[in-house]
Write a protein that holds these residues in place. Structure first.
Motif, mmCIF file in Angstrom:
data_model
loop_
_atom_site.group_PDB
_atom_site.id
_atom_site.type_symbol
_atom_site.label_atom_id
_atom_site.label_comp_id
_atom_site.label_asym_id
_atom_site.label_seq_id
_atom_site.Cartn_x
_atom_site.Cartn_y
_atom_site.Cartn_z
ATOM 1 N N SER A 1 0.826 -1.200 0.000
ATOM 2 C CA SER A 1 0.000 0.000 0.000
ATOM 3 C C SER A 1 0.866 1.259 0.000
ATOM 4 O O SER A 1 0.390 2.349 -0.250
ATOM 5 N N LEU B 1 -4.239 12.163 -6.774
ATOM 6 C CA LEU B 1 -3.665 10.934 -6.201
ATOM 7 C C LEU B 1 -2.724 11.269 -5.050
ATOM 8 O O LEU B 1 -2.678 10.562 -4.036
ATOM 9 N N GLU C 1 -2.897 13.346 -2.833
ATOM 10 C CA GLU C 1 -3.540 13.602 -1.538
ATOM 11 C C GLU C 1 -3.535 12.334 -0.681
ATOM 12 O O GLU C 1 -3.721 12.384 0.526
ATOM 13 N N LYS C 2 -3.340 11.162 -1.355
ATOM 14 C CA LYS C 2 -3.389 9.896 -0.618
ATOM 15 C C LYS C 2 -2.094 9.097 -0.659
ATOM 16 O O LYS C 2 -1.882 8.221 0.151
ATOM 17 N N THR C 3 -1.267 9.354 -1.685
ATOM 18 C CA THR C 3 -0.112 8.473 -1.881
ATOM 19 C C THR C 3 1.012 9.232 -2.586
ATOM 20 O O THR C 3 0.774 10.303 -3.167
ATOM 21 N N ARG D 1 4.026 15.532 -2.775
ATOM 22 C CA ARG D 1 4.278 14.077 -2.848
ATOM 23 C C ARG D 1 4.503 13.603 -4.289
ATOM 24 O O ARG D 1 4.584 12.409 -4.549
ATOM 25 N N GLN E 1 -10.308 3.486 -4.598
ATOM 26 C CA GLN E 1 -9.522 3.747 -3.383
ATOM 27 C C GLN E 1 -8.521 4.870 -3.585
ATOM 28 O O GLN E 1 -8.303 5.693 -2.698
ATOM 29 N N LEU E 2 -7.933 4.915 -4.760
ATOM 30 C CA LEU E 2 -6.875 5.913 -4.975
ATOM 31 C C LEU E 2 -7.417 7.305 -5.273
ATOM 32 O O LEU E 2 -6.805 8.307 -4.905
ATOM 33 N N ASN F 1 -12.387 11.032 -3.040
ATOM 34 C CA ASN F 1 -12.209 11.872 -1.854
ATOM 35 C C ASN F 1 -13.503 12.659 -1.634
ATOM 36 O O ASN F 1 -14.503 12.419 -2.320
#
Ligand SMILES: NC(=O)C1=CN([C@@H]2O[C@H](COP(=O)(O)OP(=O)(O)OC[C@H]3O[C@@H](n4cnc5c(N)ncnc54)[C@H](O)[C@@H]3O)[C@@H](O)[C@H]2O)C=CC1
Ligand SMILES: O=C(CO)COP(=O)(O)O
Length: 351
Positions: A7, A27, A29-31, A60, A182-183, A186
């Motif tokens: 993950s 993306l 914002e999560k990974t 990121r 999931q990715l 939001n």
């Protein structure tokens, strides 16, 4: 097909244009995200300025020009380049792609591969053998099988401004839809799933033609009634050609179909709508394209769909009228008259 990912793996985005940058920022914002830019110079420039296509880059995001690095670091990759360039890009990346990869593209156009270096000619019928959707290109050019597409009313400028929106991730594989959800999901971006991959891809491609038509109507000042007429009949035209090309009618009445039609046929931020508006003002297509920095996929799609409609004997009067305007075989005024006289039969005869 086992996944080698954890993950914590970064997610890849191919293409640092308007939409690729929006997707990369969302993306991020999560990974962690690795964003692939076309040339080493562009990658360095984006990294130095921390800005791409007028959008500030999330911290990121790392920008690279190394396809091997993207493939080796990322299990899930979002290709978001213009349709005319995707095959070449996947071909170059293919030595590094493996069956465990998941690719979800955001491209709204067709690939055309003709034998013997023949050029596309809208007056020559063209079968589906030579026209591919982006998921088909990915599967033809690589060992990847778990493909999907992202399509819906997603004007890049509105998403960059963090306005609410929704989209569809379509795939034959639940794990692809789940990964996309999931990715990307939001509090301001909803993701719906759909198993009709080809249908959803076709929606995204074909609506660009109608958006150009809506731009013409707007540019001519013909009013909202005329635009509603064009959009409604445009939707029927999309369904007919979509059925001939292997799409299911249901996708067209969803977010990727009617939803994206409404957004692109109403927004002066749509590049395709803008092309139509400028055609209505008498500009030539060559000048319009040369002066645009971003891609308006619909222009090429008109020529491709015109040829497909000849092969499959599907009536596509809006596409035909736009083809005639673009090729200067009709004025915008003549094209409008042609459409108003077109012998339509029953209103809804596709269900
Ligand atoms: N801008 C929008 O609102 C939306 C665009 N799309 C679709 O996304 C696709 C891309 O559109 P945009 O990002 O808006 O286009 P754009 O014209 O803003 O940018 C295209 C980018 O792709 C890059 N590129 C081209 N060939 C490449 C290659 N071989 N390798 C790496 N990068 C390459 C270009 O350098 C450029 O940065 C199109 O098919 C479009 O229809 C989909 C939804 C929304
Ligand atoms: O597909 C889009 C919005 O959903 C973008 O449309 P344009 O390419 O016409 O700007």
């Amino acid at each position: 097909m086992t996944s080698k990912s954890s993950s914590k793996d970064p997610v890849g985005v191919l293409g640092a244009g308007s939409f690729g940058t929006v997707i990369a920022n969302m993306l991020a914002e999560k990974t962690d995200v690795i964003l692939y830019a076309r040339t080493p110079e562009r990658a360095k420039n984006i990294n130095d300025k921390r800005e791409s296509s007028g959008q500030a880059l999330h911290e990121r995001i790392t920008v690279t020009n190394d396809l091997e690095l993207v493939a080796k670091s990322c299990n899930v990759i979002f290709p978001v380049v213009p349709s005319a360039n995707l095959r070449e890009l996947i071909r170059r990346m293919s030595p590094y792609l493996r069956p465990y990869h998941i690719l979800i593209h955001g491209t709204k156009g067709f690939d055309v591969s003709l034998p013997d270096n023949k050029q596309l000619n809208a007056n020559r019928p063209l079968s589906r053998d030579y026209v591919k959707t982006m998921s088909e290109v990915i599967m033809e050019e690589s060992s990847v099988v778990r493909v999907g597409c992202l399509a819906g009313p997603n004007l890049a400028g509105e998403m960059a401004a963090r306005q609410p929106a929704a989209s569809v991730v379509a795939s034959h594989f639940d794990e692809v839809i789940n990964a996309g959800q999931q990715l990307l999901k939001n509090e301001r971006f909803l993701i719906y799933g759909n198993s009709d991959l080809i249908g959803v891809e076709l929606c995204g491609v074909l609506k660009n033609i109608i958006a150009i038509g809506a731009g013409v109507i707007h540019g001519l000042g013909l009013g909202e009634n005329a635009k509603a007429l064009l959009i409604s009949r445009g939707m029927v035209e999309m369904i007919y050609i979509g059925q001939a090309l292997g799409g299911n009618t249901k996708a067209f009445i969803g977010l990727a179909g009617v939803g994206d039609l409404i957004a692109t046929c109403s927004s002066q931020h749509s590049r395709n709508f803008t092309v139509g508006t400028r055609l209505a003002k008498g500009e030539k297509i060559k000048d319009i394209i040369e002066s645009m920095e971003e891609t308006a996929e619909g222009v090429r799609t008109i020529e491709i769909v015109k040829s497909l409609s000849e092969f499959y004997k599907v009536r596509c009067p809006i596409t035909e009228a736009l083809h005639n305007i673009i090729n200067e075989e009709m004025t915008v005024g003549d094209a409008t008259t042609y459409l108003m006289k077109f012998p339509f039969r029953a209103e809804i005869d596709f269900l």
